[in-house]
Design an enzyme around this catalytic site. Structure first.
Site, short mmCIF file in Angstrom:
data_model
loop_
_atom_site.label_atom_id
_atom_site.label_comp_id
_atom_site.label_asym_id
_atom_site.label_seq_id
_atom_site.Cartn_x
_atom_site.Cartn_y
_atom_site.Cartn_z
CG ASP A 107 -1.97 1.00 1.30
OD1 ASP A 107 -2.32 1.57 0.26
OD2 ASP A 107 -2.44 1.28 2.41
CB VAL A 157 -9.50 -4.89 -0.66
CG1 VAL A 157 -9.82 -3.96 -1.82
CG2 VAL A 157 -7.99 -4.98 -0.46
NE ARG A 169 -6.01 -11.03 10.27
CZ ARG A 169 -5.18 -10.07 9.90
NH1 ARG A 169 -4.83 -9.97 8.64
NH2 ARG A 169 -4.70 -9.20 10.76
P1 IMP Z 1 1.85 -0.31 3.89
O1 IMP Z 1 2.92 -0.29 4.94
O2 IMP Z 1 1.03 0.95 3.89
O3 IMP Z 1 2.33 -0.69 2.52
O4 IMP Z 1 0.77 -1.33 4.36
C1 IMP Z 1 0.95 -2.64 4.39
C2 IMP Z 1 -0.05 -3.26 5.34
O5 IMP Z 1 -1.24 -2.46 5.49
C3 IMP Z 1 -0.53 -4.55 4.75
O6 IMP Z 1 0.27 -5.61 5.17
C4 IMP Z 1 -1.93 -4.65 5.27
O7 IMP Z 1 -1.90 -5.34 6.50
C5 IMP Z 1 -2.40 -3.25 5.49
N1 IMP Z 1 -3.31 -2.76 4.42
C6 IMP Z 1 -3.08 -1.80 3.50
N2 IMP Z 1 -4.11 -1.62 2.68
C7 IMP Z 1 -5.05 -2.50 3.09
C8 IMP Z 1 -6.39 -2.82 2.61
O8 IMP Z 1 -6.94 -2.28 1.64
N3 IMP Z 1 -7.03 -3.80 3.31
C9 IMP Z 1 -6.48 -4.46 4.37
N4 IMP Z 1 -5.25 -4.19 4.84
C10 IMP Z 1 -4.55 -3.23 4.20
MG MG Z 2 -3.22 -5.96 8.09
#
Ligand code: IMP
Ligand code: MG
Length: 184
Positions: A107, A157, A169
């Site tokens: 993300d 999502v 989940r």
């Molecule tokens: P990042 O550090 O922002 O890249 O986020 C990574 C973590 O955020 C992932 O491992 C997910 O656990 C959570 N995450 C990000 N977007 C979503 C989503 O749309 N649904 C559920 N979990 C998300």
């Molecule tokens: Mg998560």
């Protein structure tokens, strides 16, 4: 589906069980081709990886080891806090190993860019990233996955391992969560 009290919270299905299964098989084959003679170590990022990892390692069909690491960056919201913390560390030595990091979604990129540095600093000889989902529109860090299952739009999502506040989940497909579920 016979019964589910989660379905009512899903706005729409993005990827069905059949589509996910087909894509995960392809990803497994790609990993086999790249890694079957390198004795790789799969590193699953808990908790979101647990269903994807189970299917992916069976699809890859190669001699390999599994490990898990847990990180927290989300505080039960839908937006990354930016700060990443390791809440369960690896239990084995990764010096000189070829790692395949398995993540549910890329993300902002904060989690994986932190983890990649962390694992390289611990002596891994290479770190590849396999993510089931990629949400490139929200990226804050210059980080790319080596293998992506599906790209998803900028919506929250759930399912196939992905949660909202630790729930959903076990939804068997990937769906967009109704915004009213987290906007209350
Ligand atoms: P990042 O550090 O922002 O890249 O986020 C990574 C973590 O955020 C992932 O491992 C997910 O656990 C959570 N995450 C990000 N977007 C979503 C989503 O749309 N649904 C559920 N979990 C998300
Ligand atoms: Mg998560």
């Amino acid at each position: 589906m016979y019964k589910s009290n989660m379905e009512q919270d899903i706005l729409r299905v993005l990827y069905t069980q059949e589509e996910i299964q087909k894509r995960v098989e392809e990803m497994g084959e790609e990993l086999y081709d790249k890694y079957h003679d390198r004795d790789p170590l799969f590193v699953g990022v808990l908790n979101g990886c647990f269903i994807f990892m189970a299917d992916l390692v069976r699809a890859a069909q190669m001699k390999s080891q599994l490990e898990f690491i847990a990180v927290s960056s989300y505080k039960n919201g839908t937006v990354s806090s930016g700060a990443v913390q390791i809440t369960r560390d690896l239990q084995c030595d990764i010096t000189g190993r070829d790692l395949i990091v398995v993540e549910d979604i890329l993300d902002s990129g904060n989690t994986l860019s932190y983890l990649k540095d962390y694992l390289m600093n611990r002596g891994a000889s290479s770190v590849s990233i396999v993510t089931l989902l990629d949400k490139p529109s929200r990226r804050q860090k210059a980080i790319y996955a080596d293998i992506v299952g599906f790209e998803v739009p900028d919506e929250f999502v759930v399912g196939y391992g992905l949660d909202y506040a630790q729930k959903y989940r076990n939804v068997p497909y990937i769906g967009v969560l109704k915004p009213e579920v987290y906007n209350t």
